[in-house]
Design a protein around this motif. Structure first.
Motif, PDB file in Angstrom:
ATOM      1  N   ASP A 175       5.469  13.071  -2.366  1.00 27.39           N
ATOM      2  CA  ASP A 175       6.557  13.950  -2.799  1.00 27.39           C
ATOM      3  C   ASP A 175       6.125  15.416  -2.848  1.00 27.39           C
ATOM      4  O   ASP A 175       6.947  16.314  -2.917  1.00 27.39           O
ATOM      5  N   GLU A 176       4.811  15.663  -2.790  1.00 23.20           N
ATOM      6  CA  GLU A 176       4.292  17.040  -2.793  1.00 23.20           C
ATOM      7  C   GLU A 176       4.182  17.604  -1.379  1.00 23.20           C
ATOM      8  O   GLU A 176       3.809  18.757  -1.199  1.00 23.20           O
ATOM      9  N   MET A 177       4.494  16.816  -0.364  1.00 25.52           N
ATOM     10  CA  MET A 177       4.339  17.228   1.029  1.00 25.52           C
ATOM     11  C   MET A 177       5.694  17.528   1.651  1.00 25.52           C
ATOM     12  O   MET A 177       6.703  16.966   1.246  1.00 25.52           O
ATOM     13  N   ASP A 178       5.662  18.387   2.662  1.00 20.48           N
ATOM     14  CA  ASP A 178       6.897  18.558   3.423  1.00 20.48           C
ATOM     15  C   ASP A 178       7.023  17.389   4.393  1.00 20.48           C
ATOM     16  O   ASP A 178       6.101  16.586   4.545  1.00 20.48           O
ATOM     17  N   HIS A 179       8.170  17.303   5.042  1.00 18.16           N
ATOM     18  CA  HIS A 179       8.476  16.151   5.888  1.00 18.16           C
ATOM     19  C   HIS A 179       7.449  15.971   7.013  1.00 18.16           C
ATOM     20  O   HIS A 179       6.977  14.856   7.265  1.00 18.16           O
ATOM     21  N   ALA A 180       7.081  17.056   7.677  1.00 19.57           N
ATOM     22  CA  ALA A 180       6.130  16.972   8.798  1.00 19.57           C
ATOM     23  C   ALA A 180       4.751  16.527   8.317  1.00 19.57           C
ATOM     24  O   ALA A 180       4.090  15.713   8.981  1.00 19.57           O
ATOM     25  N   GLU A 181       4.313  17.023   7.172  1.00 24.06           N
ATOM     26  CA  GLU A 181       3.008  16.621   6.625  1.00 24.06           C
ATOM     27  C   GLU A 181       3.002  15.138   6.275  1.00 24.06           C
ATOM     28  O   GLU A 181       2.040  14.431   6.551  1.00 24.06           O
ATOM     29  N   LYS A 203       9.270   4.664   3.326  1.00 24.35           N
ATOM     30  CA  LYS A 203       8.855   6.048   3.558  1.00 24.35           C
ATOM     31  C   LYS A 203       7.338   6.232   3.491  1.00 24.35           C
ATOM     32  O   LYS A 203       6.717   6.659   4.453  1.00 24.35           O
ATOM     33  N   ASP A 204       6.727   5.906   2.375  1.00 25.98           N
ATOM     34  CA  ASP A 204       5.289   6.117   2.173  1.00 25.98           C
ATOM     35  C   ASP A 204       4.563   4.808   1.850  1.00 25.98           C
ATOM     36  O   ASP A 204       3.471   4.823   1.295  1.00 25.98           O
ATOM     37  N   LEU A 210       0.681  12.159   7.872  1.00 27.62           N
ATOM     38  CA  LEU A 210      -0.139  11.301   7.014  1.00 27.62           C
ATOM     39  C   LEU A 210       0.207   9.828   7.229  1.00 27.62           C
ATOM     40  O   LEU A 210      -0.694   8.984   7.322  1.00 27.62           O
ATOM     41  N   VAL A 211       1.472   9.500   7.336  1.00 30.53           N
ATOM     42  CA  VAL A 211       1.898   8.115   7.557  1.00 30.53           C
ATOM     43  C   VAL A 211       1.386   7.623   8.910  1.00 30.53           C
ATOM     44  O   VAL A 211       0.865   6.513   9.025  1.00 30.53           O
ATOM     45  N   ARG A 212       1.505   8.467   9.956  1.00 33.24           N
ATOM     46  CA  ARG A 212       1.013   8.085  11.286  1.00 33.24           C
ATOM     47  C   ARG A 212      -0.493   7.835  11.276  1.00 33.24           C
ATOM     48  O   ARG A 212      -0.965   6.830  11.808  1.00 33.24           O
ATOM     49  N   LYS A 213      -1.253   8.750  10.674  1.00 31.45           N
ATOM     50  CA  LYS A 213      -2.716   8.597  10.605  1.00 31.45           C
ATOM     51  C   LYS A 213      -3.093   7.351   9.805  1.00 31.45           C
ATOM     52  O   LYS A 213      -4.005   6.619  10.191  1.00 31.45           O
ATOM     53  N   SER A 214      -2.397   7.102   8.712  1.00 36.12           N
ATOM     54  CA  SER A 214      -2.674   5.920   7.891  1.00 36.12           C
ATOM     55  C   SER A 214      -2.368   4.647   8.666  1.00 36.12           C
ATOM     56  O   SER A 214      -3.129   3.677   8.596  1.00 36.12           O
ATOM     57  N   ILE A 223       0.861  -1.185   0.000  1.00 35.90           N
ATOM     58  CA  ILE A 223       0.000   0.000   0.000  1.00 35.90           C
ATOM     59  C   ILE A 223       0.893   1.229   0.000  1.00 35.90           C
ATOM     60  O   ILE A 223       1.738   1.387   0.887  1.00 35.90           O
ATOM     61  N   SER A 224       0.715   2.082  -0.996  1.00 34.94           N
ATOM     62  CA  SER A 224       1.529   3.281  -1.116  1.00 34.94           C
ATOM     63  C   SER A 224       0.633   4.510  -1.045  1.00 34.94           C
ATOM     64  O   SER A 224      -0.400   4.579  -1.719  1.00 34.94           O
TER      65      SER A 224
END
Length: 167
Positions: free
Chosen positions: A61-67, A94-95, A71-75, A55-56
């Protein structure tokens, strides 16, 4: 805290960081491969179907590191809620997340992929848009059992090659 207690706490923390991804509290890639290989060997003996879903999260790549981390944490939190206890879930890269679906055929894995897609689309946003994902599915072929030590490597590779945007 005594010196011995401090050493024990530090060694325990180090051991956990070797197992779990610190961002998501999911298995890391290394442990995913180890656990997957063990389960694939069991599936051969028990003649159980096993699939892997890769799952990707799209457009990271359009987000900054914190965003992206948010998103990864919420997912990861959502994926924990929608997977079975018998599934093996990992923050793979990474994603990307890897999900080993034990006792799950390719057809059933498509239903899991649909459920994951709908949950992420319905509950996670970036900006004011639902997050989109790509998912790749692969079913374990017992004929690959004799090919190398890491049984999951080919399965992960097949799932990555089959990855398509989920709409």
């Amino acid at each position: 805290m005594s010196m011995n207690e401090s050493v024990l706490v530090n060694s325990t923390h180090s051991a956990l960081s070797d197992i779990y991804d610190p961002l998501t509290d999911l298995y890391n890639r290394h442990l995913f491969v180890q656990v997957s290989d063990a389960l694939l060997r069991i599936s051969i003996r028990q003649k159980m179907p096993v699939c892997i879903a890769m799952i990707s999260l799209d457009h990271c790549d359009e987000m900054d590191h914190a965003e992206m981390e948010h998103l990864v944490r919420k997912s990861a939190e959502l994926l924990k809620k929608v997977t079975r206890d018998s599934d093996v879930l990992s923050h793979f890269d990474k994603d990307k997340f890897a999900l080993l679906l034990y006792n799950c055929s390719h057809q059933s894995s498509k239903m899991v992929a649909d459920r994951v897609h709908h949950q992420i689309k319905d509950h996670i946003e970036f900006g004011d848009q639902p997050v989109s994902i790509s998912i790749g599915l692969a079913e374990f072929d017992v004929n690959l059992a004799g090919n190398g030590n890491n049984l999951s490597d080919q399965l992960v590779e097949d799932a990555l090659h089959s990855m398509m945007p989920y709409r």
